[in-house]
Design an enzyme around this catalytic site. Structure first.
Site, PDB file in Angstrom:
ATOM      1  N   GLN A   1     -13.182  22.636  27.963  1.00  0.00           N
ATOM      2  CA  GLN A   1     -12.112  21.730  27.541  1.00  0.00           C
ATOM      3  C   GLN A   1     -12.594  20.296  27.394  1.00  0.00           C
ATOM      4  OE1 GLN A   1      -8.983  22.343  26.393  1.00  0.00           O
ATOM      5  NE2 GLN A   1      -9.796  24.410  26.414  1.00  0.00           N
TER       6      GLN A   1
ATOM      7  N   HIS B   1      -5.568  33.912  19.773  1.00  0.00           N
ATOM      8  CA  HIS B   1      -5.279  33.961  18.329  1.00  0.00           C
ATOM      9  C   HIS B   1      -4.245  35.039  18.022  1.00  0.00           C
ATOM     10  CE1 HIS B   1      -9.143  31.678  17.998  1.00  0.00           C
ATOM     11  NE2 HIS B   1      -8.382  31.013  17.156  1.00  0.00           N
ATOM     12  N   ASN B   2      -3.029  34.759  18.399  1.00  0.00           N
ATOM     13  CA  ASN B   2      -1.936  35.696  18.160  1.00  0.00           C
ATOM     14  C   ASN B   2      -0.774  34.953  17.490  1.00  0.00           C
ATOM     15  OD1 ASN B   2      -0.611  34.261  20.257  1.00  0.00           O
ATOM     16  ND2 ASN B   2      -1.709  35.504  21.768  1.00  0.00           N
ATOM     17  N   ALA B   3       0.335  35.645  17.343  1.00  0.00           N
ATOM     18  CA  ALA B   3       1.466  35.062  16.607  1.00  0.00           C
ATOM     19  C   ALA B   3       2.073  33.862  17.331  1.00  0.00           C
ATOM     20  CB  ALA B   3       2.534  36.128  16.375  1.00  0.00           C
ATOM     21  N   VAL B   4       1.918  33.793  18.641  1.00  0.00           N
ATOM     22  CA  VAL B   4       2.478  32.640  19.372  1.00  0.00           C
ATOM     23  C   VAL B   4       1.686  31.381  19.015  1.00  0.00           C
ATOM     24  CG1 VAL B   4       3.179  31.754  21.625  1.00  0.00           C
ATOM     25  CG2 VAL B   4       3.105  34.215  21.236  1.00  0.00           C
ATOM     26  N   HIS B   5       0.372  31.532  18.875  1.00  0.00           N
ATOM     27  CA  HIS B   5      -0.431  30.383  18.425  1.00  0.00           C
ATOM     28  C   HIS B   5       0.025  29.950  17.023  1.00  0.00           C
ATOM     29  CE1 HIS B   5      -3.746  27.868  17.157  1.00  0.00           C
ATOM     30  NE2 HIS B   5      -4.124  28.760  16.241  1.00  0.00           N
TER      31      HIS B   5
ATOM     32  N   ASP C   1      -3.554  22.630  14.300  1.00  0.00           N
ATOM     33  CA  ASP C   1      -4.334  23.774  14.782  1.00  0.00           C
ATOM     34  C   ASP C   1      -5.034  23.490  16.118  1.00  0.00           C
ATOM     35  OD1 ASP C   1      -5.336  26.338  14.624  1.00  0.00           O
ATOM     36  OD2 ASP C   1      -7.083  25.765  13.445  1.00  0.00           O
TER      37      ASP C   1
ATOM     38  N   HIS D   1      -2.227  30.803   8.964  1.00  0.00           N
ATOM     39  CA  HIS D   1      -3.596  30.266   8.961  1.00  0.00           C
ATOM     40  C   HIS D   1      -4.603  31.089   9.773  1.00  0.00           C
ATOM     41  CE1 HIS D   1      -2.733  28.747  12.953  1.00  0.00           C
ATOM     42  NE2 HIS D   1      -4.015  28.497  13.086  1.00  0.00           N
ATOM     43  N   ASP D   2      -4.133  31.932  10.692  1.00  0.00           N
ATOM     44  CA  ASP D   2      -5.050  32.783  11.478  1.00  0.00           C
ATOM     45  C   ASP D   2      -4.709  34.264  11.311  1.00  0.00           C
ATOM     46  OD1 ASP D   2      -6.931  31.100  12.642  1.00  0.00           O
ATOM     47  OD2 ASP D   2      -5.613  30.544  14.295  1.00  0.00           O
TER      48      ASP D   2
END
Ligand SMILES: [Zn+2]
Length: 486
Positions: free
Chosen positions: A415, A214-218, A364, A254-255
């Protein structure tokens, strides 16, 4: 005190307020965003914060933003952001500690606290602490390659990891700014480009770069996926510029300020956010309120009528709250009902908003619908984050959350369950709504990736590793409704 902070950038235009000076070890500072121009002195004074140093705890540095803790508007809408409240029972300074981390003693002693992204970024920069990633030092060749990649930003095979490296870790700013220009939003809404870039930089900095997932790349990945959906024929011919603006803003934010643990964790550790939001969509509410805080701070839409701004904030909230995976079935049922009745009318603003919600939900959780190379990297990152939470829970003798126990779970079974119970049902309905080449491509990759993970499970089972579950056990083992945000 001097061990922790040198203070090269102080707003020296006016004296430090008395109430700050009376705090033990208090100093004042300006946030990094003030570097982007010449802010109104009144704003500057509001952004002063107090930093206090507790000598009884050599690792603690407490920062309190005086002006940002709570902002009350004249119309009675409260934003919630940059709270300086410590976590109540668990010391979150350990959340992002890494045993291999190296650097100056002072840097190691300062642990990230929730919501202090920009303060720490700027302090590191001004203390001369260079980022550890050598790719941060890049030349123009890389910039040129990043620009080249942006020409294919609408491709489903877009490699966001490569783009992030080529942009010096600025994928979210670069990509979103490019899309704003691409859709003509700057001209249409008379946006100030400096304010827009400042807003995007603040957004990017408020994502926690230490989070494996959950970082800026996501956020950049979700924004890129959103762009792919926005240009699908059904949406492209129906959505207004306002819809596009909201879709991109929601994807980008969104995150925001995600702590790297899930709602369940915040509830069981009595975190103040859980109390504030009554244990309901805790993270999503926080992301939304954080986004509203940044929108207001940046003044990006300050020139719009108040009614429009409030409408934007409400719709942004509605979009971000839809990403709460615990409400997946609710949205899916609604989507299915509309499709069965064939009553979706995209001339209707409410229906368009609903489709934007569904598009954001798809964006998402679209990782399993990407190519194996990209999808596998995302799977590894999210599993790392889950297991990291599980390790903290074990360390503090808390119940280990489902999917977070590295001793009983594997990346493959996580997964398989996620794809079967969460992703596939959503993308099947999306393909019913938008039966295009992209939708079929996504379902195709999903099937291939699922087969890939299944093959690995079977391989492990046949190799005699009795700690791995069988495929049937895997499917039944996963709790699809587990509150978990992706
Ligand atoms: Zn997300």
């Amino acid at each position: 005190m001097e061990v922790c902070y040198q203070l090269p950038v102080l707003p020296l235009d006016r004296p430090v307020p008395k109430h700050v000076l009376t705090r033990r070890g208090a100093i004042s500072f300006s946030s990094s965003s003030s570097l982007f121009g010449c802010p109104d002195p009144r704003q500057l004074s509001q952004r002063r914060g107090a930093i206090s140093y507790d000598s009884s705890d050599q690792t603690a540095l407490y920062i309190r933003m005086l002006g940002d803790v709570r902002v009350r508007s004249r119309v009675g809408f409260e934003t919630e952001r940059r709270g300086s409240h410590p976590y109540l029972y668990v010391d979150f300074r350990i959340l992002h500690s890494r045993p291999e981390s190296v650097g100056p003693v002072s840097a190691r002693k300062i642990r990230r606290l929730l919501s202090f992204q920009r303060s720490l970024h700027s302090s590191r920069l001004f203390r001369g602490v260079l980022p550890q990633n050598p790719l941060y030092i890049l030349d123009d060749d890389y910039t040129g390659q990043a620009k080249c990649m942006l020409k294919k930003v609408g491709s489903w095979n877009f490699d966001i990891f490569l783009f992030d490296r080529l942009t010096n870790g600025n994928s979210l700013v670069s990509l979103t700014f490019h899309l704003f220009k691409h859709y003509g939003l700057i001209e249409i809404f008379h946006l100030d480009m400096v304010k827009l870039r400042r807003f995007l930089v603040m957004v990017q900095e408020d994502y926690h770069s230490q989070n494996p997932y959950h970082n800026a790349v996501h956020a950049a990945d979700v924004t890129q996926a959103m762009h792919c959906y926005l240009k699908e024929p059904k949406l492209a011919k129906s959505l207004t510029s306002w819809d596009v603006l909201l879709g991109l803003l929601a994807a980008t934010t969104h995150d925001l300020d995600h702590p790297g643990v899930n709602q369940h964790f915040l509830i069981k550790t009595n975190h103040y956010l859980a109390t504030l939001y009554k244990n309901t969509s805790v993270l999503e509410n926080h992301h939304w309120r954080s986004a509203v805080g940044l929108l207001r701070e940046s003044g990006l839409f300050a020139h719009l009528p108040m009614e429009d701004r409030l409408g934007m904030e409400r719709q942004l909230g509605s979009l971000i709250l839809a990403t709460d995976i615990s409400r997946q079935n609710e949205y899916l049922l609604q989507f299915r009902t509309h499709l069965d009745r064939e009553d979706l009318c995209l001339d209707d603003a409410g229906h368009r908003h609903f489709i934007l919600q569904m598009a954001l939900k798809c964006a998402d959780i679209c990782n399993p619908c990407r190519t194996w190379e990209l999808s596998k990297q995302w799977s590894e990152k999210v599993t790392e984050e889950f297991f990291h939470q599980g390790d903290i829970e074990k360390k503090h003798k808390l119940d280990v959350s489902p999917l977070c126990d590295s001793q009983t779970q594997t990346i493959e079974n996580i997964q398989m369950g996620f794809m079967t119970y969460v992703v596939e049902p959503l993308f099947v309905e999306w393909a019913r709504f938008s039966d295009t080449r992209l939708s079929q491509t996504m379902l195709g990759y999903l099937a291939l990736n699922k087969a890939g993970w299944r093959g690995m499970v079977q391989e492990q089972a046949s190799s005699g590793d009795d700690t791995d579950p069988t495929l049937e056990e895997t499917d039944s083992d996963i709790l699809p409704q587990e509150s978990r945000e992706l």
